[in-house]
Design a protein around this motif. Sequence first.
Motif, mmCIF file in Angstrom:
data_model
loop_
_atom_site.group_PDB
_atom_site.id
_atom_site.type_symbol
_atom_site.label_atom_id
_atom_site.label_comp_id
_atom_site.label_asym_id
_atom_site.label_seq_id
_atom_site.Cartn_x
_atom_site.Cartn_y
_atom_site.Cartn_z
ATOM 1 N N SER A 143 0.964 -1.198 -0.102
ATOM 2 C CA SER A 143 0.359 -0.289 -0.128
ATOM 3 C C SER A 143 0.913 1.319 -0.091
ATOM 4 O O SER A 143 2.041 1.093 0.629
ATOM 5 C CB SER A 143 -0.791 0.202 1.109
ATOM 6 O OG SER A 143 -0.387 0.109 2.068
ATOM 7 N N GLY A 144 -0.224 2.638 -0.762
ATOM 8 C CA GLY A 144 1.548 3.350 -0.768
ATOM 9 C C GLY A 144 1.269 5.076 0.155
ATOM 10 O O GLY A 144 0.274 4.196 1.368
ATOM 11 N N PRO A 145 1.339 5.414 -0.258
ATOM 12 C CA PRO A 145 2.154 6.363 -1.707
ATOM 13 C C PRO A 145 3.347 6.383 -3.025
ATOM 14 O O PRO A 145 3.303 6.259 -3.549
ATOM 15 C CB PRO A 145 1.905 8.139 -0.443
ATOM 16 C CG PRO A 145 2.675 7.820 0.244
ATOM 17 C CD PRO A 145 2.152 6.243 1.163
ATOM 18 N N ALA A 146 3.754 4.984 -1.342
ATOM 19 C CA ALA A 146 5.037 4.636 -2.131
ATOM 20 C C ALA A 146 4.714 3.605 -3.634
ATOM 21 O O ALA A 146 3.696 3.565 -3.649
ATOM 22 C CB ALA A 146 6.007 3.798 -2.086
ATOM 23 N N LYS A 147 4.975 4.229 -4.773
ATOM 24 C CA LYS A 147 4.599 3.493 -5.689
ATOM 25 C C LYS A 147 5.693 2.531 -6.366
ATOM 26 O O LYS A 147 5.468 1.531 -7.307
ATOM 27 C CB LYS A 147 4.595 4.471 -7.582
ATOM 28 C CG LYS A 147 3.133 5.353 -6.980
ATOM 29 C CD LYS A 147 2.174 6.127 -7.847
ATOM 30 C CE LYS A 147 1.337 6.984 -7.536
ATOM 31 N NZ LYS A 147 0.330 6.337 -6.385
#
Length: 165
Positions: A143-147
């Motif tokens: 789960s993000g916000p990391a992509k």
Amino acid sequence: MGENRAVTRRSVVAGAGAFGVTATLGACSSYGDDGSDSATTTASTAAATSAPASASAAASATAGTTASPAGTELGPSSEVPVGGGKIYASEKIVVTQPTAGTYKGFSAVCTHQGCTVSTVTGGKIICNCHKSHFSATDGSVVSGPAKTALPSESVTVSGDTVYLA
């Protein structure tokens, strides 16, 4: 022809200043035979040769670690729990053990904004800065916000010790 020109203090200072600027600029921008700026090339070469060649070279230079034929020693394998992991903050490495006897290594630098991840729990590597969660098995984003996934790092276990290869 016999013109008298008074030499003033202002003209001497201005002349010396112009000479100084010319000499300084000349020294800062020498050119090689091929027309390249050798001062820039030399500085770039010096910076490149003084930088560590890899993460493991940087980790070797970190206090508290030792290099061996197996790589840079991180610590005892007993500190890496099954289903969890251990963060080696000074080396910027996180080592997980998704299943008994299987060790995985990842960069501990979050791909979102560069914070160091803070915990490994429940099969996830968690960055508390912005709550990105990564898989402890493969470093992928859960789960993000990391992509972007955490980059893999090569780790080995020899005896009871974990090494950064």
